[in-house]
Design a protein around this motif. Sequence first.
Motif, PDB file in Angstrom:
ATOM      1  N   LYS A  47     -26.634  35.036  16.228  1.00  0.00           N
ATOM      2  CA  LYS A  47     -26.731  35.712  14.932  1.00  0.00           C
ATOM      3  C   LYS A  47     -27.279  34.799  13.835  1.00  0.00           C
ATOM      4  O   LYS A  47     -28.033  35.256  12.984  1.00  0.00           O
ATOM      5  CB  LYS A  47     -25.371  36.275  14.507  1.00  0.00           C
ATOM      6  CG  LYS A  47     -24.826  37.337  15.438  1.00  0.00           C
ATOM      7  CD  LYS A  47     -25.668  38.578  15.383  1.00  0.00           C
ATOM      8  CE  LYS A  47     -25.052  39.684  16.212  1.00  0.00           C
ATOM      9  NZ  LYS A  47     -25.784  40.930  16.084  1.00  0.00           N
ATOM     10  N   LEU A  48     -26.865  33.542  13.828  1.00  0.00           N
ATOM     11  CA  LEU A  48     -27.364  32.609  12.812  1.00  0.00           C
ATOM     12  C   LEU A  48     -28.826  32.282  13.094  1.00  0.00           C
ATOM     13  O   LEU A  48     -29.207  32.053  14.247  1.00  0.00           O
ATOM     14  CB  LEU A  48     -26.558  31.311  12.818  1.00  0.00           C
ATOM     15  CG  LEU A  48     -25.086  31.368  12.425  1.00  0.00           C
ATOM     16  CD1 LEU A  48     -24.489  29.960  12.466  1.00  0.00           C
ATOM     17  CD2 LEU A  48     -24.893  31.997  11.060  1.00  0.00           C
ATOM     18  N   GLU A  49     -29.631  32.244  12.047  1.00  0.00           N
ATOM     19  CA  GLU A  49     -31.057  31.943  12.235  1.00  0.00           C
ATOM     20  C   GLU A  49     -31.257  30.583  12.904  1.00  0.00           C
ATOM     21  O   GLU A  49     -32.064  30.458  13.825  1.00  0.00           O
ATOM     22  CB  GLU A  49     -31.803  32.003  10.901  1.00  0.00           C
ATOM     23  CG  GLU A  49     -32.012  33.415  10.391  1.00  0.00           C
ATOM     24  CD  GLU A  49     -32.699  34.337  11.382  1.00  0.00           C
ATOM     25  OE1 GLU A  49     -33.723  33.928  11.980  1.00  0.00           O
ATOM     26  OE2 GLU A  49     -32.227  35.472  11.561  1.00  0.00           O
ATOM     27  N   ASN A  50     -30.525  29.560  12.461  1.00  0.00           N
ATOM     28  CA  ASN A  50     -30.654  28.235  13.081  1.00  0.00           C
ATOM     29  C   ASN A  50     -30.228  28.252  14.541  1.00  0.00           C
ATOM     30  O   ASN A  50     -30.783  27.530  15.366  1.00  0.00           O
ATOM     31  CB  ASN A  50     -29.836  27.188  12.321  1.00  0.00           C
ATOM     32  CG  ASN A  50     -30.484  26.786  11.029  1.00  0.00           C
ATOM     33  OD1 ASN A  50     -31.676  26.983  10.820  1.00  0.00           O
ATOM     34  ND2 ASN A  50     -29.694  26.214  10.136  1.00  0.00           N
ATOM     35  N   GLY A  51     -29.235  29.064  14.860  1.00  0.00           N
ATOM     36  CA  GLY A  51     -28.750  29.152  16.229  1.00  0.00           C
ATOM     37  C   GLY A  51     -29.687  29.899  17.153  1.00  0.00           C
ATOM     38  O   GLY A  51     -29.733  29.633  18.347  1.00  0.00           O
TER      39      GLY A  51
END
Length: 130
Positions: free
Chosen positions: A85-89
């Motif tokens: 879900k996180l953009e960095n992830g």
Amino acid sequence: MWDVRGYRIHSETEQMIITGGSAFNVKAESLRLGNFSEEEVRTLCLENIIENGQIFTAQALNAIWNLTSGQPWLVNALAYETCFKLENGKNRDNPITDTMVEQAKDNLIIRREIHLDQLAINSKKSGYGG
């Protein structure tokens, strides 16, 4: 189902309420998966390397353990939020960090996901935000 009201479904096509049987037909027992050990949490998170080539830093693994105490839903929710879900992830070249785990925790709290009482308690005990 969250409660007995969940057994009442309104059908637009039938223009009626469909019930799921007796309101007393609620499961009286459920099986509970016990908490993961710290080693099991690490093993589960490290499977992400095999699946996606993306690592969890040691600090991220510690953060997940400290925030969840191995509660299965929380472990999976934090890992899923962080990795998918996180953009960095989502960028598999980025390692999963404790900062990302903290952001995932905040996102779950903001969305008022279930089991948050456990997350809040562990967050305060471990010193990870709150």
